[in-house]
Design a protein around this motif. Structure first.
Motif, short mmCIF file in Angstrom:
data_model
loop_
_atom_site.label_atom_id
_atom_site.label_comp_id
_atom_site.label_asym_id
_atom_site.label_seq_id
_atom_site.Cartn_x
_atom_site.Cartn_y
_atom_site.Cartn_z
N THR A 224 0.83 -1.21 0.00
CA THR A 224 0.00 0.00 0.00
C THR A 224 0.86 1.26 0.00
O THR A 224 0.30 2.37 0.04
N THR A 225 2.18 1.09 -0.03
CA THR A 225 3.15 2.19 0.05
C THR A 225 2.79 3.18 1.17
O THR A 225 2.57 4.37 0.95
N PRO A 226 2.79 2.69 2.42
CA PRO A 226 2.40 3.55 3.54
C PRO A 226 3.52 4.47 4.02
O PRO A 226 3.28 5.34 4.88
N GLY A 227 4.72 4.29 3.48
CA GLY A 227 5.86 5.08 3.93
C GLY A 227 6.87 4.20 4.62
O GLY A 227 6.52 3.23 5.30
N THR A 228 8.15 4.55 4.45
CA THR A 228 9.22 3.73 5.02
C THR A 228 9.11 3.61 6.53
O THR A 228 9.23 2.51 7.10
N ARG A 229 8.86 4.72 7.22
CA ARG A 229 8.80 4.69 8.67
C ARG A 229 7.66 3.82 9.17
O ARG A 229 7.79 3.13 10.18
N THR A 230 6.56 3.82 8.46
CA THR A 230 5.42 2.98 8.88
C THR A 230 5.76 1.51 8.75
O THR A 230 5.43 0.70 9.63
N ILE A 231 6.43 1.15 7.67
CA ILE A 231 6.83 -0.25 7.48
C ILE A 231 7.79 -0.67 8.57
O ILE A 231 7.66 -1.75 9.17
N VAL A 232 8.77 0.20 8.88
CA VAL A 232 9.74 -0.10 9.93
C VAL A 232 9.03 -0.29 11.27
O VAL A 232 9.31 -1.23 12.02
N GLY A 233 8.09 0.59 11.57
CA GLY A 233 7.36 0.50 12.83
C GLY A 233 6.57 -0.79 12.95
O GLY A 233 6.51 -1.39 14.03
N ARG A 234 5.96 -1.23 11.87
CA ARG A 234 5.17 -2.46 11.92
C ARG A 234 6.04 -3.67 12.19
O ARG A 234 5.65 -4.59 12.91
N VAL A 235 7.25 -3.69 11.61
CA VAL A 235 8.16 -4.81 11.85
C VAL A 235 8.66 -4.78 13.29
O VAL A 235 8.67 -5.80 14.00
N GLU A 236 9.07 -3.60 13.77
CA GLU A 236 9.62 -3.51 15.11
C GLU A 236 8.56 -3.80 16.17
O GLU A 236 8.84 -4.48 17.17
N ASN A 237 7.35 -3.33 15.97
CA ASN A 237 6.28 -3.57 16.94
C ASN A 237 5.82 -5.02 16.94
O ASN A 237 5.37 -5.54 17.96
N GLY A 238 5.93 -5.67 15.80
CA GLY A 238 5.48 -7.06 15.72
C GLY A 238 6.57 -8.09 15.99
O GLY A 238 6.28 -9.29 16.03
N ALA A 239 7.79 -7.63 16.19
CA ALA A 239 8.90 -8.56 16.39
C ALA A 239 8.69 -9.40 17.64
O ALA A 239 8.35 -8.88 18.71
N ALA A 240 8.90 -10.71 17.50
CA ALA A 240 8.76 -11.65 18.61
C ALA A 240 9.33 -12.99 18.15
O ALA A 240 9.43 -13.24 16.94
N PRO A 241 9.69 -13.86 19.07
CA PRO A 241 10.22 -15.17 18.68
C PRO A 241 9.22 -15.95 17.81
O PRO A 241 8.04 -16.04 18.13
N GLY A 242 9.71 -16.47 16.70
CA GLY A 242 8.88 -17.28 15.82
C GLY A 242 8.10 -16.52 14.78
O GLY A 242 7.38 -17.12 13.97
N VAL A 243 8.22 -15.20 14.77
CA VAL A 243 7.43 -14.37 13.87
C VAL A 243 7.91 -14.52 12.42
O VAL A 243 9.11 -14.60 12.15
#
Length: 283
Positions: A224-243
């Motif tokens: 959806t091209t939400p912006g680089t910072r948004t993509i980075v935030g989604r990865v960092e916020n969702g990071a967890a073992p097994g993800v």
């Protein structure tokens, strides 16, 4: 004749008989080995009657280099892929393990830059490729193989599988398996349904082709091209073992995905995450 003399003669005669039998046996055995392929005698130099037998050195041969098949290791039982009802969403692993996946490629505009970043940090990832894209750039699949990445099957032309017949789904999967094997070096062991739309035929056919279905845990929604910072935030916020993280390296403008990877990958590594590829589990 004295008893002792009689016993000595009997023993001497017995030794002579045994020596004669041994000589006859040796001659017969030698006859088996001096016959040529046309069954005609072949002259050979007689071996000495006494002393150790002289042995001719063995010549190298292909046969001697091959192990006897009767003594080889037992053949492994063919491994069977389970037919699942739902795709795998996470992966098992020790510690803080994560998997990065990229769909729809390879695309020469974005895939090389993603590979460059992964190589810089010595990280392996998964690429679910479309057959028609892979056919156009087999060199990128060859690079993925050389750098240790895993290539999965994302169908040939990215259709909605739930609208296809069983035969059409098989064609989409098989054609992609063939092109991946040709360019990557081996057939894919994982597949992902376009749009995340799975059905019974997709699971069954995937298993028949030896592939496990893998979905994702974190969707970056980078398409959806939400912006680089948004993509980075989604990865960092969702990071967890097994993800399992879903991103894209084709299918549109993926420059944001390329830039985001350069931001969040070193941060994940600094946070102690082990970014790697999953291992197959067989029945």
């Amino acid at each position: 004749m004295q008893k002792d003399q009689l016993l000595t003669r009997l023993l001497t005669r017995r030794r002579a008989l045994l020596s004669g039998a041994a000589a006859v046996g040796a001659a017969g055995t030698a006859g088996l080995f001096v016959l040529g392929g046309d069954a005609e005698p072949v002259r050979r130099t007689a071996t000495p009657a006494a002393g150790s037998q002289a042995r001719r050195p063995l010549k190298p041969s292909t046969y001697r280099l091959q192990p006897l098949t009767g003594y080889g290791p037992p053949q492994a039982t063919p491994r069977r892929t389970l037919v699942r009802r739902t795709p795998l969403l996470r992966v098992s692993g020790r510690g803080r393990t994560m998997v990065l996946t990229f769909d729809d490629g390879p695309d020469p505009r974005y895939t090389p830059a993603i590979l460059d970043t992964l190589a810089e940090y010595e990280v392996r990832a998964m690429f679910f490729v479309c057959g028609e894209m892979a056919a156009a750039r087999p060199d990128l699949l060859a690079r993925m193989a050389e750098e240790g990445h895993v290539v999965g099957n994302h169908t040939w032309s990215h259709p909605l599988l739930t609208r296809l017949t069983r035969g059409q789904i098989r064609s989409q999967m098989e054609r992609t398996c063939d092109i991946v094997e040709e360019a990557y070096g081996e057939r894919p062991q994982w597949f992902r349904a376009p749009y995340g739309a799975w059905n019974r035929n997709a699971f069954q056919l995937g298993a028949e082709l030896g592939m496990e279905p893998l979905a994702w845990t974190v969707d970056t929604l980078d398409w959806t091209t939400p912006g680089t910072r948004t993509i980075v935030g989604r990865v960092e916020n969702g990071a967890a073992p097994g993800v399992v993280v879903l991103s894209h390296d084709a299918g549109g403008d993926r420059s944001q995905s390329v830039h985001a990877l350069r931001d969040y990958l070193p941060q994940l590594l600094d946070a102690g995450y082990h970014v790697t590829v999953p291992r197959r589990q067989y029945a």
